[in-house]
Design a protein around this motif. Sequence first.
Motif: not given
Length: 237
Positions: A103-110
Motif C-alpha cells: 500500500p502507498r503512504h503506509d510507513a513500513d520501516n521493515e
Amino acid sequence: MRVEWQPALVLHKRAYRETSLQLELLTRDHGIVALVAKGVTGAKNHILRAQLQPLQHIKASFLLKGELGTLTQSEALPPPLAFAGERLMAGLYLNELVLKLCPRHDADNELYQRLLQARAELAGNGDLAWLVRRFERDLVGHLGFVTPWSFTASGEEIGPERHYRVHPELGLMPCGAEDAGALVGAEWLAFNADRMPSRPALAVLRGVLHAAIASHLGKSLPRSWQMIGELSRSLLK
C-alpha cells in the motif's frame, strides 16, 4: 505536508511532461510516495538524473499534496552501487513487487530495510535465484499473503524425509514424491531456516511463490516475469 531529508529507495521513474520525471520512492517513514522532479531532464542535470535512477539510495525532501507530490531536493547516499545485466533485472523485479503489492503512504520501516538489504546483496556476488526467492518469501510473509510453511496444515511438524506440496489456502499438505509441486521436508526446513535449498528445490519454490503473488495481483502480474523469461535464465533455475 513538507518532509525534509527522508531516506528513500528509488523504485521507478518515467518521463513527465517535457522536462520532468515522475518518481516512485519507498521512503523509510512515509512508505511509497509518488513525486514529480521538475526540470531535471536538461543537459546540466545529469548528476541529479543519475541519483534518481531505480535502485538508487537517496535522501529526499519533498512536498506531499494529494497523490502526487513534488521533489524539492535530493542527495545520493553512500555507498554508490551500480547494477547491470541479470542483477539489474532482478533489482527492477523486486522494485516492481513492492510497487504492486504494498500500500502507498503506509510507513513500513521493515519493508524499507528488507529492500535496502536486498539491494546490497544484489551488488555482491551471491546466488541470484536464492536472493530473489528469499525476498519473495519474506515479502509475501510480511504482508500476510500466505499460510505458514513451517508446519503442515494440520499443525504437524515437517518430517525431513516426507514430501509436501502447498495448498494455496491451507498450507503444506503431505503428498507423494511424484506429485506436482512436491518437495521433501528437508528442503522446506532449509527454506524456512534461511538456508539455500537445492537448485531443483528453488525451481519448485519459484512456482509456489509466484502462485501466491499471482493470487493477490490477478491480471496485474509483474511485467518482469516475462522480461526475466526472455533476458535471464538464472532466476528460473
